[in-house]
Enzyme design. Structure first.
Site, PDB file in Angstrom:
ATOM      1  N   ASN A 186      25.984  27.218  37.949  1.00 24.07           N
ATOM      2  CA  ASN A 186      26.342  26.746  36.605  1.00 24.07           C
ATOM      3  C   ASN A 186      26.066  25.243  36.636  1.00 24.07           C
ATOM      4  O   ASN A 186      26.952  24.426  36.838  1.00 24.07           O
ATOM      5  CB  ASN A 186      27.818  27.027  36.296  1.00 24.07           C
ATOM      6  CG  ASN A 186      28.076  28.512  36.126  1.00 24.07           C
ATOM      7  OD1 ASN A 186      27.190  29.273  35.729  1.00 24.07           O
ATOM      8  ND2 ASN A 186      29.287  28.946  36.424  1.00 24.07           N
ATOM      9  N   GLU A 197      26.273  34.627  31.416  1.00 26.94           N
ATOM     10  CA  GLU A 197      27.572  33.988  31.225  1.00 26.94           C
ATOM     11  C   GLU A 197      27.454  32.649  30.500  1.00 26.94           C
ATOM     12  O   GLU A 197      28.020  31.644  30.916  1.00 26.94           O
ATOM     13  CB  GLU A 197      28.275  33.805  32.584  1.00 26.94           C
ATOM     14  CG  GLU A 197      28.513  35.124  33.290  1.00 26.94           C
ATOM     15  CD  GLU A 197      29.367  35.025  34.540  1.00 26.94           C
ATOM     16  OE1 GLU A 197      29.311  33.993  35.218  1.00 26.94           O
ATOM     17  OE2 GLU A 197      30.095  36.007  34.819  1.00 26.94           O
ATOM     18  N   ASP A 215      30.061  42.409  40.359  1.00 22.38           N
ATOM     19  CA  ASP A 215      30.329  41.014  40.726  1.00 22.38           C
ATOM     20  C   ASP A 215      31.211  40.866  41.961  1.00 22.38           C
ATOM     21  O   ASP A 215      32.402  40.584  41.823  1.00 22.38           O
ATOM     22  CB  ASP A 215      30.987  40.294  39.538  1.00 22.38           C
ATOM     23  CG  ASP A 215      31.024  38.787  39.739  1.00 22.38           C
ATOM     24  OD1 ASP A 215      30.399  38.311  40.695  1.00 22.38           O
ATOM     25  OD2 ASP A 215      31.677  38.102  38.931  1.00 22.38           O
ATOM     26  N   GLU A 272      36.499  35.079  46.165  1.00 24.62           N
ATOM     27  CA  GLU A 272      36.940  35.027  44.772  1.00 24.62           C
ATOM     28  C   GLU A 272      37.779  36.247  44.384  1.00 24.62           C
ATOM     29  O   GLU A 272      38.777  36.114  43.688  1.00 24.62           O
ATOM     30  CB  GLU A 272      35.701  34.937  43.872  1.00 24.62           C
ATOM     31  CG  GLU A 272      36.019  35.062  42.396  1.00 24.62           C
ATOM     32  CD  GLU A 272      34.773  35.020  41.505  1.00 24.62           C
ATOM     33  OE1 GLU A 272      33.660  34.813  42.028  1.00 24.62           O
ATOM     34  OE2 GLU A 272      34.928  35.199  40.286  1.00 24.62           O
TER      35      GLU A 272
HETATM   36  C1  GCV Z   1      29.030  30.656  39.276  1.00 19.38           C
HETATM   37  C2  GCV Z   1      31.235  35.350  38.662  1.00 19.38           C
HETATM   38  C3  GCV Z   1      32.142  34.197  38.915  1.00 19.38           C
HETATM   39  C4  GCV Z   1      31.596  32.930  38.302  1.00 19.38           C
HETATM   40  C5  GCV Z   1      30.192  32.699  38.847  1.00 19.38           C
HETATM   41  C6  GCV Z   1      29.346  33.915  38.492  1.00 19.38           C
HETATM   42  C7  GCV Z   1      27.935  33.816  39.023  1.00 19.38           C
HETATM   43  O1  GCV Z   1      31.250  35.710  37.309  1.00 19.38           O
HETATM   44  O2  GCV Z   1      33.413  34.480  38.407  1.00 19.38           O
HETATM   45  O3  GCV Z   1      32.447  31.880  38.646  1.00 19.38           O
HETATM   46  O4  GCV Z   1      29.616  31.535  38.347  1.00 19.38           O
HETATM   47  O5  GCV Z   1      29.936  35.060  39.049  1.00 19.38           O
HETATM   48  O6  GCV Z   1      27.694  34.385  40.073  1.00 19.38           O
HETATM   49  O7  GCV Z   1      27.099  33.194  38.393  1.00 19.38           O
END
Ligand code: GCV
Length: 721
Positions: free
Chosen positions: A230, A311, A385, A413
């Site tokens: 991101n 996203e 995910d 995560e």
């Molecule tokens: C970097 C998931 C995580 C996000 C992450 C995303 C991705 O949705 O919760 O924090 O963003 O994966 O891999 O791009």
């Protein structure tokens, strides 16, 4: 010393608690060896013979690593200064290192052809009646990897007179993806701030960068994407390129290339183009000039990693262009410099009503064969995910004309952050060993991502890093094992998770079998334990909103439907699970027919994946003979009991572990125990309310009612930015 004296000394040195440690040294502690082994290694202590030491910085590093580690392992006082030693060039015994360009190495006739570009040969040999260990390679980085491999062999107990190892990595790109933001927060980071002290860079290089490089080189990692996928446009501006270049300068001698995540809309946001349409010549020219600028600062820059149209991130689809058109435009910019583009397949859209698990394949499958030859598509291990368990991603084995690299998540995560003990190598192994049937039985995911199945030259494995500014790097001692295991599997995906746990435990704590055996067993069961108390039987994405910590299976009010846990478990009064067979979303059809049949059939699908693929009645009988409801309850209980077992086992290991590390693990296990119960109780309370099923006699009711669990909030959980 008498025989008895020796044995006693060995026992004492093996069981006496080590000195207080804070975990900073990771698996590179190089603790004194048990006495018998120390005596065997002792003659090798001294200056390493390395003729190329003066001309090759990487060889000099390798030599120094061996010298200081062997000194430490054999309990020598101060490390000596070998840099100017004449004797170092022609030893009569000891350790000799170098590449094939060193005549002394070339004369040995070692099988260097089998070592490739990055591999090495380690041999115990005799010369003129004297014993010598040789670490040889084709390139300096291979010598460095060989040096670390030698130290691992010694630390894990291989007899020094019998070394005969020839290795080369099975995968070429062995990368850490840092999700590190420019303000030093880390997305999904649970170990402090980013290790990149961007604010002080490029003027100040934290010595930690060197230790980071050492640690990574010791497990063969050869690339680091420094910033979050991101991404911010700022990363592509001159001041930030200079910061990345300063880091690259530190990592380079350790064989680690720097990569950057690129935000698709960067040139527009920097007000230098009016569009980010990949087919617009001005956009292509901007990226080409940007690549030239980056390579001027970082000549061995690896390339770009891109999260696009995912996203909320911008991407080529905003301009009605495909992922391939976007990736290829960037690829053309880095191509003259030998760079690559890693284009992520983690895409899904709230506007797409289809099963989220199907969306990446649906987007990418039509593009198979349309990517430039310096593009590799980075695919998460599963289709949703990074859940505690997911079946392998359907793109593996179904995109034969496109190089695919693996993206694992090392940071936890969805597995309890840094305070839950979950050794992830069994999860990595499960996916790597999965059979895609792409070319008949035995076409594993590992063979897809190492390029061997389709003969792709570009191949790789990336792990989302769990490294931060915490003194112990990863937020917990046992999370260091996940970093370690990722690197080892990227080097050799045929290593077993059990063997990796063993070697990690020996180096991180003690090689004493009385410690290694139980701790390995504890690690090996830990991920399944987390699956049991969080998401048993193929359930997924039941975590609380946003930060993903703790249970939230009841959540149903988020704007994006596919962010709601109810979307994933689909529980109602009759049953639970996501029907992904032909009667449901038919996601199974994205796999090769043999795999699809296996998942689609209630008879053949494994219970561990059942509810991922099937909606199953609460009262249906499972393979165990229990009803589904009873089986779920059984697994929640098993998960809680599993943590209790880890606590009990860890308590017995106190004599082997220094007090600070023992205490940290003990306290974290107590958190895990409390939270495993929380997960169990909240999940049971919720599913009982949906199913209307009572708890069978003997099953402990949740400690509180459902409303209690729903009311729990963690507004300040880490890693959620
Ligand atoms: C970097 C998931 C995580 C996000 C992450 C995303 C991705 O949705 O919760 O924090 O963003 O994966 O891999 O791009």
């Amino acid at each position: 010393m008498t025989k008895f004296g020796l044995a006693l000394a060995a026992t004492l040195s093996a069981t006496a608690p080590a000195q207080a440690e804070d975990g900073y040294d990771l698996w590179l502690r190089h603790a004194p060896l048990p006495t018998a082994q120390r005596l065997a290694v002792d003659p090798y202590a001294g200056c390493v013979a390395a003729a190329q030491r003066a001309t090759q910085v990487t060889i000099a590093i390798a030599a120094r690593e061996i010298e200081s580690a062997i000194d430490a392992m054999t309990d020598k006082a101060a490390p000596r200064d070998c840099t100017a030693s004449a004797a170092a060039a022609a030893p009569s015994h000891g350790v000799m290192i170098g590449t094939r360009d060193d005549p002394a190495i070339a004369a040995l006739g070692l099988p260097l052809a089998k070592a490739g570009d990055e591999g090495f040969v380690i041999r115990s040999i005799e010369r003129d009646g004297r014993k010598l260990i040789v670490v040889a390679a084709n390139r300096p980085v291979g010598v460095l990897y060989g040096a670390f491999a030698l130290l691992r062999e010694l630390q894990t107990g291989t007899a020094i007179d019998a070394l005969d190892v020839t290795e080369q990595p099975k995968v070429d790109l062995r990368l850490l993806n840092h999700w590190d933001n420019l303000d030093r927060t880390v997305e999904r980071g649970y170990s402090g701030q980013s290790i990149w002290d961007w604010w002080k860079l490029p003027d100040v290089n934290d010595p930690r960068y060197t230790d980071y490089a050492r640690a990574n080189a010791s497990i063969g990692i050869n690339g680091a994407v420094l910033n979050n996928v991101n991404a911010k446009p700022d990363s592509m501006t001159a001041p930030w390129i200079a910061k990345a270049a300063a880091v690259a300068d530190v990592l380079r001698p350790y064989g680690i290339k720097v990569y950057l995540s690129a935000r698709w809309s960067t040139p527009v946001e920097l007000k230098q183009t009016t569009t980010a349409d990949p087919l617009d010549p001005a956009v292509a020219a901007w990226w080409k000039a940007k690549a030239d600028e980056i390579y001027a600062a970082i000549p061995d820059f690896g390339g770009f990693l891109v999260k696009a149209n995912s996203e909320g991130q911008p991407g080529p689809q905003d301009y009605k262009r495909t992922h391939a058109e976007g990736a290829n435009m960037l690829a053309a910019a880095v191509k003259p410099h030998g760079g690559i583009v890693m284009w992520r397949a983690f895409v899904y859209s709230e506007a797409d009503p289809d099963d989220r698990a199907k969306q990446a394949y649906a987007d990418f499958k039509p593009l198979d064969g349309k990517f430039a030859d310096n593009v590799i598509v980075q695919v998460k291990n599963g289709a949703i995910d990074f859940q505690p368990r997911e079946p392998f991603h359907p793109m593996f084995g179904t995109m034969p004309k496109t190089p695919l690299m693996m993206e694992f998540q090392i940071t936890k995560e969805y597995l309890g952050f840094a305070t839950h003990l979950a050794y992830l190598a069994p999860m990595y192994e499960e996916v790597l060993d999965a059979d895609t049937f792409a070319k008949g039985k035995g076409s594993t995911v590992a063979e897809v991502i190492d390029g061997s199945l389709e003969g792709h030259k570009l191949n790789g494995m990336a792990g989302v890093a769990n490294i931060g500014s915490d003194r112990n790097w990863s937020g917990s001692i046992f999370d260091q094992a996940n970093w370690y295991a990722f690197g080892r599997l990227a080097w050799d995906h045929q290593l077993s998770s059990d063997a990796i746990a063993r070697e990690w435990a020996k180096q991180t704590f003690t090689p004493d079998p009385a410690f290694v055996q139980p701790v390995t067993a504890m690690m090996m069961g830990s991920r399944e334990t987390v699956v049991d108390y969080m998401t048993p039987m193929g359930l997924a994405h039941l975590m609380a909103t946003g930060h993903h910590y703790g249970p939230g299976p009841w959540v149903s009010d988020l704007a994006r439907p596919e962010w709601n846990p109810v979307y994933y478990h689909r529980a109602d009064k009759d049953g639970i699970g996501f029907d992904r067979t032909a009667s449901g979303s038919n996601a199974v059809a994205q796999y090769m027919p043999q795999v699809a049949r296996g998942f689609a059939s209630r008879r053949s699908v494994d219970d561990k994946d059942l509810l991922w693929f099937h909606h199953v009645g609460w009262d249906e009988k499972m393979k165990s003979g229990r009803t589904l409801w009873a089986e779920l309850l059984h697994r929640y209980d098993r998960g809680v009991a599993g943590v209790g077992d880890m606590q009990a086992r860890w308590a017995t290991l106190k004599p082997f572990v220094d007090a600070p590390r023992f205490e940290e693990v003990t306290r974290f296990l107590a958190i895990q125990q409390r939270e495993a119960i929380w997960w169990r109780d909240a999940s049971i309370a919720y599913f009982a309310s949906v199913s209307g099923r009572a708890l069978p006699t003997g099953v402990q009711p949740p400690a509180h009612d459902l409303e209690y669990y729903k009311a729990i909030e963690h507004s300040y959980a880490p890693g959620h930015h």
